[in-house]
Design an enzyme around this catalytic site. Structure first.
Site, short mmCIF file in Angstrom:
data_model
loop_
_atom_site.label_atom_id
_atom_site.label_comp_id
_atom_site.label_asym_id
_atom_site.label_seq_id
_atom_site.Cartn_x
_atom_site.Cartn_y
_atom_site.Cartn_z
N ARG A 58 -55.33 83.10 -2.46
CA ARG A 58 -55.68 81.84 -1.75
C ARG A 58 -56.12 80.74 -2.62
O ARG A 58 -55.80 79.50 -2.59
CB ARG A 58 -56.97 82.18 -0.90
N THR A 59 -56.92 81.12 -3.77
CA THR A 59 -57.68 80.34 -4.44
C THR A 59 -56.50 79.67 -5.36
O THR A 59 -56.33 78.47 -5.56
CB THR A 59 -58.73 80.93 -5.45
N LYS B 16 -52.10 92.07 -24.32
CA LYS B 16 -51.93 92.70 -25.65
C LYS B 16 -53.16 92.69 -26.39
O LYS B 16 -53.09 92.93 -27.86
CB LYS B 16 -50.62 91.96 -26.27
N ARG C 285 -59.49 82.27 -13.50
CA ARG C 285 -60.10 83.08 -12.79
C ARG C 285 -60.09 84.30 -13.80
O ARG C 285 -59.11 84.74 -14.24
CB ARG C 285 -59.18 83.41 -11.59
N HIS D 18 -68.48 80.75 -8.17
CA HIS D 18 -67.09 80.33 -7.49
C HIS D 18 -67.38 79.14 -7.01
O HIS D 18 -67.43 78.82 -5.68
CB HIS D 18 -66.64 81.48 -6.59
#
Ligand SMILES: [Zn+2]
Lengths: 316, 151
Positions: A64-65, A93, A114, A142
């Site tokens: 959603r974000t 990696k 995020r 957030h």
């Protein structure tokens, strides 16, 4: 007036935590988001960020974000590069977040990040020249979710102040609900916290509300709490917070929102949820005027459009 | 032997007095002593005083940088620094916690980005000087026991 303009210059500013902003600044963002609504719906178009590139770095998935950020950038005429989960990236990696940010910094005009680690966005901002927007850092902050929640309440209720707002669910571990309690206190909303005893709002958050002049009330009784409520904000209770399935099922069952429960509430009570929901809200609620959660999810787009336009520096 | 001879007076150097009892070794660790100097260092622990037990550290022939020494206020907020010349105290001041603590304490939050393999030092904002309380710049958590988290 000049003073006002200087103060509200967001160009180049990082969006890391709601606590970095004054109420005036939040109001300014929310006002601008309101202007963005018709553009977010695609009814109007203006090439606000044409030629600009946004890096969208999702080190853990959040559909959603991510989609609403990417939609926001596209609606403004900008372009998006990035990844939606870290498998196959150099992070896997063993590359540091700092190095990934340095790279994205040289490729784009703003970075959305995020990340599963708390404080990751703050770290990213240290290594980037371009503005960094925090799309959630672990159990941490957030801020764009918080802003869209405020925007939704303000849109539906005309104002935030004096509304009776019930925060329901996992109030202990969900740090987004902590930021929201803080922000709602900043606006002078009346707060009631409803949660199972093991998932109560932490004292440090309650103290923050008190410092802002709000005395939140606590109850475990949802029927009582929603009687005179204007807003019911539901959050997900996660299975992993409970020692066994039986206890989890009992708690989840006790806090389930359905039409029968909502009969106890006011006619114009709105029900919000950051989504995704699992079983907290019965789908039968979706078609009632109480259900605002899908609108709330849409509001992520105009709010993020406002932020991107402000920090990258385009004008509507 | 008389009591006051337990730790000899020094001719020139620095005396850190009123260290919270038991924390002298951690204080030396924070100051990077003796690694960073070849001075003679003497440590007295659990010394009886009017205000209860305390630790004392004496560093000979070296005046420590007060800015450096201020960091020890994290674990010894009542400590004082005395500069000694020719057996006399020439300057004396109480330690004062700086506004930020960088690279001395690790964050107690295992999922904090400062504990991941990133090219940054731990960083804390001081929210209260006495008693010392600090908050992680990255994840905003407060370590419960600061002394326990000294790197
Ligand atoms: Zn931390």
């Amino acid at each position: 007036m000049l003073f006002f303009l200087i103060r509200m210059d967001f160009k180049g500013k990082d969006i890391i935590s709601i606590k970095d902003f004054s109420k005036k600044e939040i109001d300014y963002i929310l006002d601008y988001a309101k202007d963005m609504v018709r553009y977010a719906m695609g009814e109007k178009y203006k090439n606000v960020l044409g030629g600009k590139v946004l890096s969208s770095l999702f080190f853990e998935p959040s559909t959603r974000t991510r989609l609403s950020f990417e939609s926001a950038m596209n609606r403004l005429g900008g372009r998006v590069i990035g990844f939606s989960d870290p498998s196959g990236t150099s992070q896997k990696k063993g590359e540091s977040l700092a190095d990934t940010i340095r790279m994205a910094d040289s490729y784009s005009d703003a970075i959305v990040v995020r990340h599963p680690h708390e404080g990751a966005a703050r770290l990213a901002a240290e290594f980037a020249e371009v503005p960094v927007l925090n799309a959630g850092d672990g159990a941490g902050r957030h801020p764009t979710q918080c802003l869209l929640d405020l925007f939704t309440i303000r849109t539906e209720k005309k104002k935030i102040k004096k509304n009776k707002i019930v925060l329901l669910g996992d109030l202990k571990y969900g740090r987004t609900v902590h930021s929201l309690a803080y922000a709602l206190s900043l606006y002078g909303a009346e707060l009631t916290f409803v949660s199972p005893a093991s998932l109560k709002m932490p004292n440090e958050v309650i103290n923050e509300c008190k410092e802002l002049g709000i005395e939140p009330t606590y109850t475990s009784n949802i029927e009582k709490a929603i009687k005179d409520a204007d807003v019911l904000y539901v959050t997900r209770i996660q299975r992993e917070r409970f020692p066994d399935a039986e206890e989890y099922n009992r708690v989840v069952g006790a806090y389930k929102i359905d039409n029968n429960l909502l009969k106890n509430g006011k006619e114009n009570l709105i029900v919000m949820h950051p989504l995704p929901r699992v079983t907290e809200i019965n789908p039968e609620v979706d078609t009632t005027p109480h259900a605002i959660y899908f609108k709330q999810a849409f509001n992520g787009v105009p709010v993020r459009m406002a932020l991107l336009s402000l920090v990258i520096g385009g004008k509507l | 032997m008389k009591k006051e001879l337990k730790i000899p007076r020094i001719k020139d150097g620095t005396v850190i007095d009123h260290i919270t009892a038991g924390n002298a070794v951690k204080v030396l660790h924070i100051l990077g002593i003796p690694k960073s100097s070849s001075s003679t260092v003497s440590v007295a622990m659990n010394v009886k005083s009017k205000l209860g037990k305390k630790d004392i550290v004496k560093v000979e022939n070296r005046e420590l940088d007060p800015h450096e020494v201020n960091k020890i206020a994290l674990i010894a907020p009542k400590a004082s620094i005395n500069f000694i010349r020719d057996y006399a105290v020439t300057k004396k001041h109480k330690v004062k916690l700086p506004d930020e603590i960088i690279g001395i304490v690790s964050c107690s939050n295992p999922t904090c980005v400062s504990n991941a393999k990133e090219p940054v030092k731990s960083r804390f904002i001081v929210i209260s000087k006495d008693p010392p309380r600090i908050k992680c710049y990255y994840c905003e958590r407060e370590p419960e026991d600061i002394a326990d988290k000294i790197i």
